[in-house]
Motif scaffolding. Structure first.
Motif, PDB file in Angstrom:
ATOM      1  N   GLY A  82       0.808  -1.214   0.000  1.00 17.03           N
ATOM      2  CA  GLY A  82       0.000   0.000   0.000  1.00 17.03           C
ATOM      3  C   GLY A  82       0.841   1.264   0.000  1.00 17.03           C
ATOM      4  O   GLY A  82       2.054   1.239  -0.196  1.00 17.03           O
ATOM      5  N   ASN A  83       0.194   2.387   0.258  1.00 20.19           N
ATOM      6  CA  ASN A  83       0.856   3.698   0.286  1.00 20.19           C
ATOM      7  C   ASN A  83       1.490   3.975   1.646  1.00 20.19           C
ATOM      8  O   ASN A  83       0.986   3.539   2.670  1.00 20.19           O
ATOM      9  CB  ASN A  83      -0.153   4.797  -0.040  1.00 20.19           C
ATOM     10  N   ARG A  84       2.595   4.718   1.621  1.00 24.09           N
ATOM     11  CA  ARG A  84       3.274   5.187   2.837  1.00 24.09           C
ATOM     12  C   ARG A  84       3.691   4.033   3.757  1.00 24.09           C
ATOM     13  O   ARG A  84       3.638   4.147   4.970  1.00 24.09           O
ATOM     14  CB  ARG A  84       2.401   6.195   3.577  1.00 24.09           C
ATOM     15  N   VAL A  85       4.129   2.931   3.193  1.00 27.59           N
ATOM     16  CA  VAL A  85       4.595   1.788   3.967  1.00 27.59           C
ATOM     17  C   VAL A  85       6.095   1.936   4.182  1.00 27.59           C
ATOM     18  O   VAL A  85       6.829   2.335   3.281  1.00 27.59           O
ATOM     19  CB  VAL A  85       4.283   0.456   3.242  1.00 27.59           C
ATOM     20  N   ASP A  86       6.559   1.626   5.384  1.00 30.29           N
ATOM     21  CA  ASP A  86       7.974   1.683   5.744  1.00 30.29           C
ATOM     22  C   ASP A  86       8.456   0.247   5.945  1.00 30.29           C
ATOM     23  O   ASP A  86       8.019  -0.425   6.874  1.00 30.29           O
ATOM     24  CB  ASP A  86       8.142   2.514   7.021  1.00 30.29           C
ATOM     25  N   ILE A  87       9.341  -0.214   5.076  1.00 30.07           N
ATOM     26  CA  ILE A  87       9.825  -1.598   5.124  1.00 30.07           C
ATOM     27  C   ILE A  87      11.261  -1.593   5.622  1.00 30.07           C
ATOM     28  O   ILE A  87      12.144  -1.008   4.993  1.00 30.07           O
ATOM     29  CB  ILE A  87       9.718  -2.270   3.747  1.00 30.07           C
ATOM     30  N   GLY A  88      11.504  -2.264   6.742  1.00 28.09           N
ATOM     31  CA  GLY A  88      12.822  -2.296   7.374  1.00 28.09           C
ATOM     32  C   GLY A  88      13.822  -3.159   6.628  1.00 28.09           C
ATOM     33  O   GLY A  88      13.475  -3.975   5.769  1.00 28.09           O
ATOM     34  N   ALA A  89      15.094  -3.001   6.987  1.00 27.67           N
ATOM     35  CA  ALA A  89      16.185  -3.741   6.355  1.00 27.67           C
ATOM     36  C   ALA A  89      16.022  -5.238   6.573  1.00 27.67           C
ATOM     37  O   ALA A  89      15.691  -5.692   7.659  1.00 27.67           O
ATOM     38  CB  ALA A  89      17.517  -3.279   6.936  1.00 27.67           C
ATOM     39  N   GLY A  90      16.240  -6.003   5.518  1.00 26.15           N
ATOM     40  CA  GLY A  90      16.203  -7.450   5.614  1.00 26.15           C
ATOM     41  C   GLY A  90      14.815  -8.055   5.684  1.00 26.15           C
ATOM     42  O   GLY A  90      14.675  -9.255   5.902  1.00 26.15           O
TER      43      GLY A  90
END
Length: 154
Positions: A82-90
């Protein structure tokens, strides 16, 4: 692929060369079949396999992230971000899952289930860390259902 066949004859070799150069020099695999929104930010290049159905607007994706299918038996079951999603490292997002808007995927999480809008998930497999506190209009269940249909292309 929407171009006339004659034009594609010349553009396809250019695409393939640029695609391989991007994989080799940047460590990013992003095929042309992925619908990518505006202002998607790839933080810290390298180790990114981004084979989603679609990626929304204002998404942040960090290094060593894998987004794709679970196995060869289901080649079309790709995630929808979706919009404005923050996906962390790994982070790893696999299968036909929908990641709702304004969600946060923790570093090194493995997501195999849907994530509702405004939810923070983390762990292996990913579990809800914080959710249900979102006051934004996009967190309304009716809006989420409409958003899922739109992101899935229907």
């Amino acid at each position: 692929m929407a171009r006339p066949k004659v034009l594609r004859l010349f553009l396809t070799p250019i695409y393939r060369i640029m695609y391989k150069l991007t994989q080799f020099l940047c460590g990013i695999d992003l095929p042309y079949t992925v619908r990518v929104g505006r202002r998607v930010k790839l933080e810290h290049f390298g180790g990114m396999i981004l084979v989603a159905q679609s990626i929304g607007n204002d998404v942040i994706i960090r290094q060593n992230t894998t987004i794709g299918i679970k196995g060869t038996s289901s080649l079309e079951d790709r995630p929808v971000i979706g919009n404005r999603v923050d996906i962390g490292a790994g982070a790893v997002i696999l299968g036909p899952v929908h990641i709702g808007s304004d969600s946060i995927i923790g570093a090194n999480s493995v997501v195999v289930d849907d994530v509702l809008s405004g939810t923070v998930v983390g762990g292996v497999p990913a579990k809800v860390i914080r959710g249900g506190t979102c006051q934004l209009p996009c967190c309304d269940p009716q809006v989420q259902q409409t958003e899922r249909r739109m992101l899935a292309g229907g």
